[in-house]
Design an enzyme around this catalytic site. Sequence first.
Site, PDB file in Angstrom:
ATOM      1  N   SER A  12     -40.596  31.166  11.302  1.00 47.00           N
ATOM      2  CA  SER A  12     -41.838  31.914  11.532  1.00 47.00           C
ATOM      3  C   SER A  12     -41.506  33.186  12.317  1.00 47.00           C
ATOM      4  CB  SER A  12     -42.840  31.012  12.261  1.00 47.00           C
ATOM      5  OG  SER A  12     -44.101  31.623  12.331  1.00 47.00           O
ATOM      6  N   HIS A  39     -43.247  32.067   7.451  1.00 45.02           N
ATOM      7  CA  HIS A  39     -44.660  32.378   7.647  1.00 45.02           C
ATOM      8  C   HIS A  39     -44.858  33.875   7.458  1.00 45.02           C
ATOM      9  CE1 HIS A  39     -45.421  28.615  10.315  1.00 45.02           C
ATOM     10  NE2 HIS A  39     -45.512  28.339   9.026  1.00 45.02           N
ATOM     11  N   ASP A 132     -45.524  24.162  13.146  1.00 48.25           N
ATOM     12  CA  ASP A 132     -45.330  23.876  11.733  1.00 48.25           C
ATOM     13  C   ASP A 132     -43.851  23.529  11.487  1.00 48.25           C
ATOM     14  OD1 ASP A 132     -46.086  23.557   9.082  1.00 48.25           O
ATOM     15  OD2 ASP A 132     -45.813  25.670   8.585  1.00 48.25           O
TER      16      ASP A 132
END
Length: 185
Positions: A12, A39, A132
């Site tokens: 991310s 992401h 996540d």
Amino acid sequence: MRPLEAVVIGVSAGGLKALSRLLSYLPSDYSLPIIIVQHILDSSDSYLAEYLNTKVAIHVKEAIDKETIRPHHVYLAPPGYHLLIEDDRSLSLSIDPKVNYSRPSIDVLFDSAAFAFQEGCIGVVLTGANRDGSAGLRTIKESGGVTIVQDPETAEFPVMPQAAIDTVKVDYILSLEDIGKFLRQ
């Protein structure tokens, strides 16, 4: 033990630099396919594959729905789509609701990879600022796969790797350089 079949990576915040560095350790003929969720905003264009292809030897491309996974390739989730791995070793894209506020979601990719590859899967969590990937990495571990997390002390954003370490008894906690060397073996 089943032979290794694929590497899945979740990343991310700070991912652009981390992916450039990690993938630079891999040769153009690296045998395992690599499937990545970075992401990214739904509204982003598809610059990431183009950018990485200027920095690394292995071929990087955005995943296409129903595409067969091949060695020597890195597949990226397109903006706004979950990326999943099917039993027949193809990729699928989904616009199902966001998971962990994200689409693409790392957990969605990791869960499907664990189901498809079981102990033949290597799961890697890199830099990021949310949780996540933690649940999906646990699924990979429970399926007999190999789990690797970037050392939070070396991550640009340590929250995501630390969350994975707090959730899963991971096999390896390594710097980007050591993850690259490990994957290259």
